[in-house]
Design a protein around this motif. Structure first.
Motif, PDB file in Angstrom:
ATOM      1  N   ASP A 197       8.008  -9.017  12.867  1.00 29.02           N
ATOM      2  CA  ASP A 197       8.319  -7.775  13.560  1.00 29.02           C
ATOM      3  C   ASP A 197       7.320  -6.653  13.328  1.00 29.02           C
ATOM      4  O   ASP A 197       7.250  -5.713  14.122  1.00 29.02           O
ATOM      5  N   LEU A 198       6.562  -6.740  12.231  1.00 21.65           N
ATOM      6  CA  LEU A 198       5.654  -5.647  11.899  1.00 21.65           C
ATOM      7  C   LEU A 198       4.568  -6.162  10.969  1.00 21.65           C
ATOM      8  O   LEU A 198       4.873  -6.831   9.978  1.00 21.65           O
ATOM      9  N   ILE A 199       3.315  -5.894  11.310  1.00 17.87           N
ATOM     10  CA  ILE A 199       2.194  -6.220  10.431  1.00 17.87           C
ATOM     11  C   ILE A 199       1.662  -4.917   9.853  1.00 17.87           C
ATOM     12  O   ILE A 199       1.165  -4.064  10.583  1.00 17.87           O
ATOM     13  N   ASP A 200       1.792  -4.760   8.554  1.00 18.26           N
ATOM     14  CA  ASP A 200       1.348  -3.564   7.834  1.00 18.26           C
ATOM     15  C   ASP A 200      -0.055  -3.842   7.307  1.00 18.26           C
ATOM     16  O   ASP A 200      -0.246  -4.694   6.437  1.00 18.26           O
ATOM     17  N   ILE A 201      -1.041  -3.144   7.851  1.00 21.89           N
ATOM     18  CA  ILE A 201      -2.432  -3.380   7.494  1.00 21.89           C
ATOM     19  C   ILE A 201      -2.863  -2.416   6.399  1.00 21.89           C
ATOM     20  O   ILE A 201      -2.772  -1.192   6.544  1.00 21.89           O
ATOM     21  N   SER A 202      -3.327  -2.967   5.304  1.00 16.95           N
ATOM     22  CA  SER A 202      -3.827  -2.173   4.194  1.00 16.95           C
ATOM     23  C   SER A 202      -5.104  -2.841   3.695  1.00 16.95           C
ATOM     24  O   SER A 202      -5.794  -3.526   4.444  1.00 16.95           O
ATOM     25  N   GLY A 215       8.772  -8.174   8.135  1.00 22.06           N
ATOM     26  CA  GLY A 215       7.395  -7.714   8.265  1.00 22.06           C
ATOM     27  C   GLY A 215       6.500  -8.414   7.262  1.00 22.06           C
ATOM     28  O   GLY A 215       6.956  -9.182   6.408  1.00 22.06           O
ATOM     29  N   ILE A 216       5.207  -8.146   7.380  1.00 21.66           N
ATOM     30  CA  ILE A 216       4.226  -8.681   6.449  1.00 21.66           C
ATOM     31  C   ILE A 216       3.222  -7.591   6.138  1.00 21.66           C
ATOM     32  O   ILE A 216       2.851  -6.811   7.016  1.00 21.66           O
ATOM     33  N   LYS A 217       2.810  -7.504   4.881  1.00 21.13           N
ATOM     34  CA  LYS A 217       1.725  -6.596   4.493  1.00 21.13           C
ATOM     35  C   LYS A 217       0.493  -7.445   4.233  1.00 21.13           C
ATOM     36  O   LYS A 217       0.540  -8.391   3.439  1.00 21.13           O
ATOM     37  N   LEU A 218      -0.609  -7.116   4.909  1.00 18.92           N
ATOM     38  CA  LEU A 218      -1.805  -7.935   4.866  1.00 18.92           C
ATOM     39  C   LEU A 218      -3.034  -7.065   4.643  1.00 18.92           C
ATOM     40  O   LEU A 218      -3.161  -5.996   5.237  1.00 18.92           O
ATOM     41  N   ASN A 219      -3.938  -7.535   3.798  1.00 14.65           N
ATOM     42  CA  ASN A 219      -5.211  -6.845   3.619  1.00 14.65           C
ATOM     43  C   ASN A 219      -6.110  -7.046   4.831  1.00 14.65           C
ATOM     44  O   ASN A 219      -6.259  -8.164   5.325  1.00 14.65           O
ATOM     45  N   ALA A 220      -6.755  -5.957   5.267  1.00 17.53           N
ATOM     46  CA  ALA A 220      -7.873  -6.091   6.197  1.00 17.53           C
ATOM     47  C   ALA A 220      -9.045  -6.739   5.463  1.00 17.53           C
ATOM     48  O   ALA A 220      -9.793  -7.534   6.019  1.00 17.53           O
ATOM     49  N   THR A 221      -9.183  -6.388   4.207  1.00 19.40           N
ATOM     50  CA  THR A 221     -10.192  -6.940   3.312  1.00 19.40           C
ATOM     51  C   THR A 221      -9.763  -6.613   1.899  1.00 19.40           C
ATOM     52  O   THR A 221      -9.106  -5.593   1.668  1.00 19.40           O
ATOM     53  N   ASP A 222     -10.110  -7.477   0.938  1.00 15.52           N
ATOM     54  CA  ASP A 222      -9.775  -7.112  -0.444  1.00 15.52           C
ATOM     55  C   ASP A 222     -10.890  -6.307  -1.104  1.00 15.52           C
ATOM     56  O   ASP A 222     -10.806  -5.958  -2.274  1.00 15.52           O
ATOM     57  N   GLN A 223     -11.939  -5.988  -0.326  1.00 15.64           N
ATOM     58  CA  GLN A 223     -12.999  -5.073  -0.759  1.00 15.64           C
ATOM     59  C   GLN A 223     -13.723  -5.564  -2.005  1.00 15.64           C
ATOM     60  O   GLN A 223     -14.205  -4.770  -2.808  1.00 15.64           O
ATOM     61  N   LEU A 224     -13.792  -6.881  -2.151  1.00 19.82           N
ATOM     62  CA  LEU A 224     -14.538  -7.488  -3.246  1.00 19.82           C
ATOM     63  C   LEU A 224     -15.568  -8.453  -2.658  1.00 19.82           C
ATOM     64  O   LEU A 224     -15.250  -9.216  -1.738  1.00 19.82           O
TER      65      LEU A 224
END
Length: 394
Positions: free
Chosen positions: A246-251, A215-224
């Motif tokens: 297999d999985l994109i973890d959106i944070s 899987g991968i964890k990816l920012n929707a935005t870094d909010q900066l």
């Protein structure tokens, strides 16, 4: 009794099946022994979370080397690690047919200075953040470093791995124009800024084979302001869609000094669900959405509406480790979160981190009124572990 949408199994592209739609997203549980190995507390903690009914736990974050750790409580998985302890951790996290994945980490510019020499895509000298720039040779070695850790995770019995490209850690730094001022093949255009991430994914997949979850964890935005934004994140997701993920973890958000974390922001609902709806148009890869789920109804609606395939919980599982089993059976609507009065920067994170330790030991819950003492204990523990870390790895 009507079955909750959260109870549906989820089969990943690699063929592995998660037994339901509830996951514990990666948090820095800070329960390593200070030398990079798991502890009995950590092993008990992941067994308890598995017994609580979730389908997947992701342990954040495991470093490939001791040189760029985010905290002295991080794990290090390489050929010098205590493989027996890692095997025990993997087995405990797989209790009751749950899965435990290792998050592959590298803090880069955010590395803990007392135990490392922080380096990121570019040299920075900002209030609270000073780092050097990685050389081309150092960048070229990174995919192999991630790959070694992933291969060991598979060998030792973990259910999968997650490549950490969010929250201001190294791969996220390369994506962000605030961190990445390079003028070579790894900087400038988004295509160049995502190059390292895609190289890491490609090499990890080749090493672990087609049937092991990645899987991968990816920012929707870094909010900066001026940082990694949603439209760029969608382009990265479109590129990742062409790979065997297999999985994109959106944070979202970053641990950049002074920046508010997503978890500390006010709001009654999930933070990144609308973005996930946009991401759905870019990829067929299952989406995990992490951040801001406060009620069972919010989680169920996200699944029913098709915006999320998996619900990522973090602080909710700290205050209520058995929450998944209650949500799946319809016995509980929402966890009870503590309220803090004027907490200092990082104070709330310290409280939750120490509450994780309470859960691992089966001890009573901390009180929000204990915040000052909790922060002192948290900082003292880190100092002790820094001494251990430096004595072992310097």
């Amino acid at each position: 009794m009507q079955t909750s949408p959260l109870a549906q199994p989820l089969t990943l592209p690699c063929g592995a099946t998660l037994k339901n739609r509830i996951a514990k997203s990666a948090m820095s549980d800070s329960l390593g022994d200070g030398a990079g190995n798991p502890t009995d507390d950590q092993i008990r903690l992941y067994e308890r979370w598995a017994e609580g009914g979730l389908a997947l736990s992701i342990i954040g974050e495991a470093q490939g080397t001791p040189y760029f750790a985010e905290k002295p409580g991080n794990l290090i998985l390489n050929n010098q690690s205590d493989s027996g302890l890692f095997e025990r951790l993997a087995k405990a996290g797989a209790t009751d047919n749950a899965q435990l994945w290792l998050q592959l980490g590298h803090a880069g510019a955010m590395a803990d200075a007392p135990i490392s020499t922080p380096k990121g895509p570019s040299a920075l000298n900002l209030p609270g953040l000073t780092c050097g720039a990685l050389t081309m040779e150092e960048i070229g070695a990174l995919p192999a470093e991630f790959t070694r850790t992933a291969s060991l995770a598979k060998e030792l019995g973990f259910g999968g791995v997650q490549v950490h490209a969010a929250h201001g850690f190294l791969l996220s730094q390369f994506l962000s124009p605030l961190f990445n001022k390079r003028e070579d093949a790894y900087g400038g255009s988004l295509q160049n800024r995502m190059r390292l991430l895609l190289e890491v994914i490609n090499e990890v997949r080749k090493a672990v084979g087609p049937e092991f979850p990645v899987g991968i964890k990816l920012n929707a935005t870094d909010q900066l302001e001026g940082g990694f934004a949603e439209d760029e994140a969608l382009e990265v997701i479109a590129a990742v869609d062409q790979m065997a993920i297999d999985l994109i973890d959106i944070s979202g958000g970053t641990y950049f000094p002074g920046a508010a974390s997503s978890s500390d922001r006010a709001g009654s609902g999930p933070y990144f669900l609308e973005f996930a709806g946009r991401a759905r148009e870019k990829t067929k890869i299952p989406l995990m959405v992490t951040g801001g789920f406060k009620t069972r109804a919010q989680a169920e609606n996200a699944i029913v509406e098709g915006k999320a395939d998996l619900i990522g919980l973090a602080r909710a599982l700290v205050v209520d480790p058995e929450l998944p089993s209650f949500w799946l059976s319809g016995q509980r609507g929402e966890p009870q979160f503590p309220r803090f009065k004027n907490p200092p920067e990082g104070g709330v994170t310290a409280w939750y981190t120490m509450q994780i330790t309470q859960n691992a030991n089966g001890d009573a819950a901390l009180s929000p009124d204990d915040l000052e003492g909790v922060i002192e204990t948290y900082e003292s523990r880190d100092e002790t572990r820094r001494r251990i870390w430096n004595s072992k790895h310097s």
